[in-house]
Design a protein around this motif. Sequence first.
Motif, PDB file in Angstrom:
ATOM      1  N   HIS A  80      14.177 -15.810  27.521  1.00 60.18           N
ATOM      2  CA  HIS A  80      14.416 -14.917  26.392  1.00 60.18           C
ATOM      3  C   HIS A  80      15.028 -13.631  26.907  1.00 60.18           C
ATOM      4  O   HIS A  80      14.578 -13.061  27.897  1.00 60.18           O
ATOM      5  CB  HIS A  80      13.109 -14.595  25.656  1.00 60.18           C
ATOM      6  CG  HIS A  80      13.287 -13.569  24.579  1.00 60.18           C
ATOM      7  ND1 HIS A  80      13.895 -13.861  23.374  1.00 60.18           N
ATOM      8  CD2 HIS A  80      12.949 -12.253  24.523  1.00 60.18           C
ATOM      9  CE1 HIS A  80      13.920 -12.763  22.622  1.00 60.18           C
ATOM     10  NE2 HIS A  80      13.353 -11.787  23.291  1.00 60.18           N
ATOM     11  N   ARG A  81      16.115 -13.187  26.254  1.00 60.72           N
ATOM     12  CA  ARG A  81      16.747 -11.919  26.602  1.00 60.72           C
ATOM     13  C   ARG A  81      16.503 -10.903  25.502  1.00 60.72           C
ATOM     14  O   ARG A  81      16.472 -11.249  24.318  1.00 60.72           O
ATOM     15  CB  ARG A  81      18.261 -12.100  26.776  1.00 60.72           C
ATOM     16  CG  ARG A  81      18.663 -12.774  28.047  1.00 60.72           C
ATOM     17  CD  ARG A  81      20.173 -12.731  28.226  1.00 60.72           C
ATOM     18  NE  ARG A  81      20.871 -13.550  27.239  1.00 60.72           N
ATOM     19  CZ  ARG A  81      22.176 -13.499  27.028  1.00 60.72           C
ATOM     20  NH1 ARG A  81      22.926 -12.644  27.720  1.00 60.72           N
ATOM     21  NH2 ARG A  81      22.752 -14.281  26.131  1.00 60.72           N
ATOM     22  N   THR A  82      16.314  -9.668  25.907  1.00 61.41           N
ATOM     23  CA  THR A  82      16.146  -8.605  24.926  1.00 61.41           C
ATOM     24  C   THR A  82      17.516  -8.131  24.453  1.00 61.41           C
ATOM     25  O   THR A  82      18.534  -8.385  25.084  1.00 61.41           O
ATOM     26  CB  THR A  82      15.370  -7.422  25.518  1.00 61.41           C
ATOM     27  OG1 THR A  82      16.083  -6.929  26.662  1.00 61.41           O
ATOM     28  CG2 THR A  82      13.975  -7.850  25.940  1.00 61.41           C
ATOM     29  N   GLY A  83      17.515  -7.413  23.342  1.00 57.75           N
ATOM     30  CA  GLY A  83      18.768  -6.887  22.817  1.00 57.75           C
ATOM     31  C   GLY A  83      19.551  -7.952  22.083  1.00 57.75           C
ATOM     32  O   GLY A  83      19.061  -9.040  21.774  1.00 57.75           O
ATOM     33  N   SER A 103      18.267  11.720  22.302  1.00 60.44           N
ATOM     34  CA  SER A 103      19.273  11.449  21.280  1.00 60.44           C
ATOM     35  C   SER A 103      20.177  10.292  21.703  1.00 60.44           C
ATOM     36  O   SER A 103      20.504   9.417  20.890  1.00 60.44           O
ATOM     37  CB  SER A 103      20.117  12.702  21.021  1.00 60.44           C
ATOM     38  OG  SER A 103      21.114  12.456  20.046  1.00 60.44           O
ATOM     39  N   LEU A 104      20.586  10.260  22.974  1.00 58.81           N
ATOM     40  CA  LEU A 104      21.388   9.159  23.484  1.00 58.81           C
ATOM     41  C   LEU A 104      20.630   7.846  23.349  1.00 58.81           C
ATOM     42  O   LEU A 104      21.189   6.840  22.888  1.00 58.81           O
ATOM     43  CB  LEU A 104      21.752   9.407  24.946  1.00 58.81           C
ATOM     44  CG  LEU A 104      22.372   8.224  25.709  1.00 58.81           C
ATOM     45  CD1 LEU A 104      23.697   7.812  25.074  1.00 58.81           C
ATOM     46  CD2 LEU A 104      22.563   8.574  27.181  1.00 58.81           C
ATOM     47  N   ARG A 105      19.385   7.848  23.762  1.00 58.86           N
ATOM     48  CA  ARG A 105      18.585   6.618  23.705  1.00 58.86           C
ATOM     49  C   ARG A 105      18.447   6.119  22.276  1.00 58.86           C
ATOM     50  O   ARG A 105      18.572   4.914  22.000  1.00 58.86           O
ATOM     51  CB  ARG A 105      17.202   6.866  24.320  1.00 58.86           C
ATOM     52  CG  ARG A 105      16.324   5.629  24.392  1.00 58.86           C
ATOM     53  CD  ARG A 105      14.994   5.946  25.070  1.00 58.86           C
ATOM     54  NE  ARG A 105      14.185   4.758  25.221  1.00 58.86           N
ATOM     55  CZ  ARG A 105      13.416   4.242  24.263  1.00 58.86           C
ATOM     56  NH1 ARG A 105      13.362   4.857  23.083  1.00 58.86           N
ATOM     57  NH2 ARG A 105      12.719   3.159  24.474  1.00 58.86           N
ATOM     58  N   LEU A 136      19.994   2.520  20.975  1.00 56.27           N
ATOM     59  CA  LEU A 136      19.172   1.452  20.405  1.00 56.27           C
ATOM     60  C   LEU A 136      19.714   1.003  19.055  1.00 56.27           C
ATOM     61  O   LEU A 136      19.711  -0.184  18.733  1.00 56.27           O
ATOM     62  CB  LEU A 136      17.717   1.919  20.260  1.00 56.27           C
ATOM     63  CG  LEU A 136      16.921   2.035  21.565  1.00 56.27           C
ATOM     64  CD1 LEU A 136      15.570   2.684  21.312  1.00 56.27           C
ATOM     65  CD2 LEU A 136      16.728   0.654  22.200  1.00 56.27           C
ATOM     66  N   VAL A 137      20.189   1.954  18.256  1.00 57.60           N
ATOM     67  CA  VAL A 137      20.723   1.628  16.931  1.00 57.60           C
ATOM     68  C   VAL A 137      22.022   0.841  17.045  1.00 57.60           C
ATOM     69  O   VAL A 137      22.211  -0.187  16.381  1.00 57.60           O
ATOM     70  CB  VAL A 137      20.944   2.915  16.101  1.00 57.60           C
ATOM     71  CG1 VAL A 137      21.730   2.602  14.832  1.00 57.60           C
ATOM     72  CG2 VAL A 137      19.609   3.545  15.743  1.00 57.60           C
ATOM     73  N   HIS A 138      22.930   1.293  17.895  1.00 60.12           N
ATOM     74  CA  HIS A 138      24.271   0.696  17.957  1.00 60.12           C
ATOM     75  C   HIS A 138      24.365  -0.471  18.937  1.00 60.12           C
ATOM     76  O   HIS A 138      25.137  -1.406  18.699  1.00 60.12           O
ATOM     77  CB  HIS A 138      25.298   1.758  18.360  1.00 60.12           C
ATOM     78  CG  HIS A 138      25.551   2.781  17.298  1.00 60.12           C
ATOM     79  ND1 HIS A 138      26.497   2.629  16.312  1.00 60.12           N
ATOM     80  CD2 HIS A 138      24.970   3.988  17.055  1.00 60.12           C
ATOM     81  CE1 HIS A 138      26.493   3.682  15.510  1.00 60.12           C
ATOM     82  NE2 HIS A 138      25.581   4.525  15.941  1.00 60.12           N
ATOM     83  N   ILE A 139      23.622  -0.419  20.032  1.00 60.12           N
ATOM     84  CA  ILE A 139      23.764  -1.413  21.095  1.00 60.12           C
ATOM     85  C   ILE A 139      22.572  -2.353  21.171  1.00 60.12           C
ATOM     86  O   ILE A 139      22.679  -3.469  21.652  1.00 60.12           O
ATOM     87  CB  ILE A 139      23.974  -0.723  22.463  1.00 60.12           C
ATOM     88  CG1 ILE A 139      25.099   0.318  22.361  1.00 60.12           C
ATOM     89  CG2 ILE A 139      24.314  -1.729  23.544  1.00 60.12           C
ATOM     90  CD1 ILE A 139      26.432  -0.270  21.963  1.00 60.12           C
ATOM     91  N   GLY A 140      21.420  -1.914  20.696  1.00 63.16           N
ATOM     92  CA  GLY A 140      20.247  -2.777  20.711  1.00 63.16           C
ATOM     93  C   GLY A 140      19.471  -2.770  22.005  1.00 63.16           C
ATOM     94  O   GLY A 140      18.595  -3.609  22.226  1.00 63.16           O
TER      95      GLY A 140
END
Length: 360
Positions: free
Chosen positions: A216-219, A316-318, A322-326
């Motif tokens: 299983h891979r995250t993201g 803020s970067l993180r 998470l929103v755009h890249i997962g």
Amino acid sequence: MTVPTAHAILASVEAKGVFVARHRVAVVVLGGTFVLDLAVAVQAFGPRPSVFSKIRDEPEPPYDVFVCGAALTPTSLGFTIGDLRPVEWIVDADTVVIPGLEAPWAPQNPAVVEAVAKPCSTGARLVSLCAGAFVLGQAEVLDGRRVTTHWALAEEFREACPRAHLVEHALYVEDGQILSSGGMLAAADLCMYLLGQDHGQSYANDVSRVLISPPHRTGGQAQYAKAAHRPATGSLVPVLNWLTDHLAEPLTLEDVAARTHMSPRTLVRRFRLETGESMSGWIARRRVERAWALLEDSDLSVTKVAYAAGFGSTESLRRHFLVHIGTSPRSYRKAFRPRNSTLAARQVPARGPAFLSGDR
């Protein structure tokens, strides 16, 4: 209460002397089928390599796998597959797997498309890998269903299958008897998931150990997607170019409106009209793109990347990542800039035996 796996139930029934037919998997080959997708499906459900016996005792494979299609079908790599089971075998399968293929939006072999659609009415499992989702669309089994495909084909898929609900950046999606995976190697993620559902997570883990691949891979696919470079058009082109050059600076609606000699309200309306999104959303997405480029190509720390991209803080970067890249910025960098392995490769001595003998 522990629910027994399909493998345990099968073993129990066979121990009582009752014959049970193995689960039948039909892997469909169409013109231009991706060889990698085909190989992943056959490897996941077909007979295990001999090394598997060192991990798990499996007298017989749990599936009967048939590769089906019209005779002499050309693949994506140019060679032709001729040893195929008849298309009619698809109809009686318990699981039908459609690998990705070149030009998936083009009309496919009608006999194959019809055969793919029939098992859906009997409760069979339909599995698309990568662009194979287009074939399920042509079989008219995706209406109202959640489905995914390769991230780069999202626009074409929405046009070809408007009544399906595309989950654009998922590695794989399950919607009842319809399962679909994203681009290329996400096929392995979905196949490992299916093995876990059918025979327990321990079994899927053992297969992944043979493949040297995580079960299983995250993201999701977003961490692999890359923005298409499309030339800007419209009256806001100078503004968009200026924003791109000043992403590291604070960019408020009022400041940008003053620079463009427009009221904030007019700028909001024009921005939405010409770009299809809000100014803040456009800026956030461009900053994420700037950040992932720096994470891949520079030695800047994550904190310095956050400021260079205009986020102002690592938190803020993180959050935006998470929103755009997962996934997180650090996880993204580990995946796309594996510095430790690169360094280790560079440190391998050119003259190994001499080095071991003391010649330094």
